[in-house]
Design a protein around this motif. Structure first.
Motif, PDB file in Angstrom:
ATOM      1  N   GLU A 125     -13.248  11.109  -2.499  1.00 23.04           N
ATOM      2  CA  GLU A 125     -12.115  10.652  -1.691  1.00 23.04           C
ATOM      3  C   GLU A 125     -11.045  10.099  -2.610  1.00 23.04           C
ATOM      4  O   GLU A 125     -11.351   9.409  -3.578  1.00 23.04           O
ATOM      5  N   ILE A 126      -9.806  10.404  -2.285  1.00 22.90           N
ATOM      6  CA  ILE A 126      -8.695   9.876  -3.080  1.00 22.90           C
ATOM      7  C   ILE A 126      -7.978   8.808  -2.260  1.00 22.90           C
ATOM      8  O   ILE A 126      -7.578   9.059  -1.126  1.00 22.90           O
ATOM      9  N   LYS A 130       4.465   0.505  -0.757  1.00 20.58           N
ATOM     10  CA  LYS A 130       3.942   1.035   0.501  1.00 20.58           C
ATOM     11  C   LYS A 130       2.531   0.520   0.766  1.00 20.58           C
ATOM     12  O   LYS A 130       1.869  -0.009  -0.122  1.00 20.58           O
ATOM     13  N   LYS A 131       2.065   0.705   1.981  1.00 21.37           N
ATOM     14  CA  LYS A 131       0.711   0.294   2.359  1.00 21.37           C
ATOM     15  C   LYS A 131      -0.264   1.437   2.051  1.00 21.37           C
ATOM     16  O   LYS A 131       0.114   2.597   2.047  1.00 21.37           O
ATOM     17  N   GLN A 169      -2.576   4.158   2.928  1.00 19.10           N
ATOM     18  CA  GLN A 169      -2.812   4.971   4.127  1.00 19.10           C
ATOM     19  C   GLN A 169      -3.554   6.237   3.751  1.00 19.10           C
ATOM     20  O   GLN A 169      -3.677   6.573   2.584  1.00 19.10           O
ATOM     21  N   ASN A 170      -4.005   6.950   4.733  1.00 22.99           N
ATOM     22  CA  ASN A 170      -4.619   8.258   4.557  1.00 22.99           C
ATOM     23  C   ASN A 170      -3.679   9.133   3.712  1.00 22.99           C
ATOM     24  O   ASN A 170      -2.478   9.205   3.998  1.00 22.99           O
ATOM     25  N   ILE A 171      -4.202   9.772   2.671  1.00 25.65           N
ATOM     26  CA  ILE A 171      -3.306  10.496   1.754  1.00 25.65           C
ATOM     27  C   ILE A 171      -2.520  11.614   2.416  1.00 25.65           C
ATOM     28  O   ILE A 171      -1.484  12.039   1.904  1.00 25.65           O
ATOM     29  N   GLN A 172      -2.992  12.108   3.553  1.00 27.33           N
ATOM     30  CA  GLN A 172      -2.252  13.194   4.202  1.00 27.33           C
ATOM     31  C   GLN A 172      -0.882  12.740   4.694  1.00 27.33           C
ATOM     32  O   GLN A 172       0.014  13.553   4.903  1.00 27.33           O
ATOM     33  N   LEU A 173      -0.717  11.421   4.891  1.00 22.78           N
ATOM     34  CA  LEU A 173       0.572  10.908   5.365  1.00 22.78           C
ATOM     35  C   LEU A 173       1.614  10.838   4.260  1.00 22.78           C
ATOM     36  O   LEU A 173       2.803  10.646   4.528  1.00 22.78           O
ATOM     37  N   MET A 174       1.171  11.005   3.020  1.00 21.22           N
ATOM     38  CA  MET A 174       2.128  10.960   1.904  1.00 21.22           C
ATOM     39  C   MET A 174       3.082  12.143   1.988  1.00 21.22           C
ATOM     40  O   MET A 174       2.807  13.165   2.620  1.00 21.22           O
ATOM     41  N   SER A 175       4.203  12.021   1.278  1.00 20.46           N
ATOM     42  CA  SER A 175       5.179  13.110   1.259  1.00 20.46           C
ATOM     43  C   SER A 175       4.687  14.239   0.352  1.00 20.46           C
ATOM     44  O   SER A 175       3.770  14.059  -0.445  1.00 20.46           O
ATOM     45  N   GLU A 205       4.887  13.139  -3.253  1.00 20.94           N
ATOM     46  CA  GLU A 205       3.885  12.119  -3.575  1.00 20.94           C
ATOM     47  C   GLU A 205       2.496  12.741  -3.692  1.00 20.94           C
ATOM     48  O   GLU A 205       1.714  12.378  -4.578  1.00 20.94           O
ATOM     49  N   LYS A 206       2.183  13.689  -2.827  1.00 16.11           N
ATOM     50  CA  LYS A 206       0.883  14.369  -2.906  1.00 16.11           C
ATOM     51  C   LYS A 206       0.766  15.128  -4.225  1.00 16.11           C
ATOM     52  O   LYS A 206      -0.262  15.080  -4.902  1.00 16.11           O
ATOM     53  N   THR A 208       0.213  12.754  -7.112  1.00 11.76           N
ATOM     54  CA  THR A 208      -1.149  12.215  -7.069  1.00 11.76           C
ATOM     55  C   THR A 208      -2.137  13.245  -7.612  1.00 11.76           C
ATOM     56  O   THR A 208      -3.035  12.909  -8.402  1.00 11.76           O
TER      57      THR A 208
END
Ligand code: ATP
Ligand code: ATP
Ligand code: MG
Ligand code: MG
Lengths: 163, 165, 163, 165
Positions: free
Chosen positions: A48-49, A56-57, A59-65, A68-69, A72
């Motif tokens: 898990e990443i 920022k807070k 959050q689940n990585i899928q919510l990143m832009s 940003e993904k 990462t």
């Protein structure tokens, strides 16, 4: 082997935490080994990443832009590379989703790697091109046959996107 | 410096003999969409022993042989030669310089050469064991690889750690 | 219904063939309905894409370059749009893998659509920005909170990538 | 002109009330990575009735509520209002101008308003039937959609034709 996986995972994890911080100029990230109930994470765990860009807070990585993904994922790939460097590395347009600020941070990290590693970088990005010690242009005039030419920086600027 | 140069003939869009010299530092490759940049990466993966056609965007391995174009007829064989500087003995060989050649014919027949001597694919794989080359997981990042990592299931990412171990 | 699927498929196919030719400035493409042995293509067939950029031979689409694949997908999406235009359309960075020449062809096609359709286009690309009748910049100063501002072309040029 | 403006408060990174006015022609949105551009697209998809959290990059629908940042506390509700120009009667309604509001609370409770009158989600879906809006398959192309099409299996692409039928 269980022990080797654990050592590798821990080493890569430390590199990843550092790489993320450098590419994002702050924030924090982690790698977590997680296995379903009853299974041994070291043998059957998935990776898990966790990623929290600066300001920022978490959050689940899928919510990143999109950018940003990508950054990462680059942090993770660079972490693997730091653990087991290879003498040669070729990158194909991995800078594509990054804005200019992120490209410059990516370049800064890359410059440290290329002291020990020979790099080939395929790009459409003018800023990334500035890393070049040597520059090749590839063309295909109508005929469906590729041609490779050594180019100077000014010539290459014509071949790389404005947009 | 590690890779000195790569020479391609009949490999994908590199129909005519093309030599790409590498340097100790950073080489940047540019050009418009579809001109052949990623094909160079494929040539490197192929000559160090990639055996999965889909890793080279093909359905079968013969897809790497130049299949013709509007103005050129198809060719019958693809060949790539990689010349390596082994002065620091990164590779388990006594040669100062190592040359690997891989050839594929339309029939599906393959040939492999190590310093001009016929060898088996396995010999090429063994040469790179432990160097991070050949196993392409993170020394050769093809277009789209970065996007794959975030979208991957956690259990699929495990492979990255196993590869680095 | 079988008949409706057939009519839609045929109409989209014709648009796709035309769109591909325009975006690639030549070449040819087709859509094929294929079903496994014994099944009815109209009810259970999958959609195969054939694409042959100008000057090249017809090959499996996976062999195409990143930019060629993107342009082919755009041709298909535009073909669907031509068949059933919507009054509003929003595109999020679909120009990302395209070089400058392909972006200009993409823009030319888009200009014809926007006579009947209201478009919102998210982009990092300077050339695509030129399509704007109105321009918005989004910023996030440290605080993790987005701010939307109307910008003039010159201001936006600062916010869009050089690379 | 069709969409007049969208107003977001507490939706993803748009914590404070934000109004985005549309124009009849082409609006271009720019900004650095992670600033919130794609979140605007998500707001539009959400207000016209998207029910699948993963289509908005979330795991559960509450993921669209502003969850706080280094300098702001989390909010308890997300709200988006879309104002539509219906002077050409594209939508099956007698109103010249239509306003749709969608609200979601942390509890999971939802509210929907059509011209300030409470309605059900189904009423919003019905409003857009046949316009190509709402069914997001090709009037709202999110980041990454284009790459998906070529990589998709032929049988998965069938859905595109069915949607356009
Ligand atoms: N066996 C082959 N014979 C002839 N041409 C081939 C063969 N295999 C691939 N090609 C051609 O090579 C081209 C793809 O080249 P490549 O992927 O290297 O492009 P690229 O320079 O990386 O472009 P992009 O910037 O869009 O990623 C395609 O047009 C494809 O048709
Ligand atoms: N519920 C939420 N609360 C607070 N912030 C959120 C929420 N959901 C998403 N975000 C933040 O919004 C940011 C993503 O915004 P968005 O995807 O719109 O970026 P973008 O401008 O499209 O960037 P890119 O150019 O990289 O695609 C992420 O940093 C994410 O953390
Ligand atoms: Mg490429
Ligand atoms: Mg985005």
């Amino acid at each position: 082997t269980r022990k080797l996986f654990h050592e590798t995972f821990e080493a890569v994890r430390v590199h990843f935490i550092e790489m993320f911080r450098r590419l994002f100029n702050g924030g924090k990230a982690d790698l977590i080994l997680e296995a379903p109930e009853g299974l041994d994470p070291l043998l059957d765990g998935g990776i898990e990443i966790l990623a929290q860009p600066p300001g920022k807070k978490l959050q689940n990585i899928q919510l990143m832009s999109g950018g940003e993904k990508a950054l990462t994922a680059i942090a993770l790939l660079f972490a693997l590379f730091l653990h087991k460097p290879s003498p040669f590395c070729i990158l194909d347009e991995i800078d594509a989703p990054l804005d200019d600020i992120n490209v410059e941070r990516f370049k800064t990290v890359l410059r440290e790697f290329n002291e020990k590693t020979q790099f080939v970088i395929i790009t459409h990005n003018k800023l990334t091109m500035e890393l070049a010690d040597a520059l090749y242009g590839v063309t295909m005039e109508e005929s469906g046959v590729s041609k490779l030419v050594s180019v100077r920086f000014e010539q290459a600027e014509q071949m790389v996107d404005v947009g | 410096m590690f890779f000195k140069r790569i020479e391609m003939v009949g490999f994908k869009s590199f129909a005519t003999r093309t030599v790409c010299d590498f340097i100790p530092g950073t080489t940047v490759v540019v050009g418009p969409n579809g001109c052949g940049k990623s094909n160079i990466l494929d040539a490197i993966k192929w000559v160090v022993g990639e055996q999965t056609a889909s890793q080279l965007r093909g359905k079968k391995m013969q897809d790497v042989i130049f299949s013709g174009s509007a103005s050129f007829k198809p060719l019958g064989v693809a060949q790539v030669t990689l010349t390596i500087d082994n002065s620091t003995r990164i590779l388990p060989s006594d040669y100062e310089e190592i040359q690997i050649t891989r050839r594929l014919f339309r029939s599906g027949e393959s040939e492999y050469l190590l310093n001009k001597t016929p060898c088996r694919l396995r010999d090429i794989h063994n040469l790179f064991l432990g160097t991070g080359i050949g196993k392409s997981s993170y020394s050769m990042l093809e277009q789209g690889r970065v996007g794959q990592i975030i979208g991957a299931k956690p259990i699929e990412r495990r492979f990255l750690i196993e590869e680095a171990a």
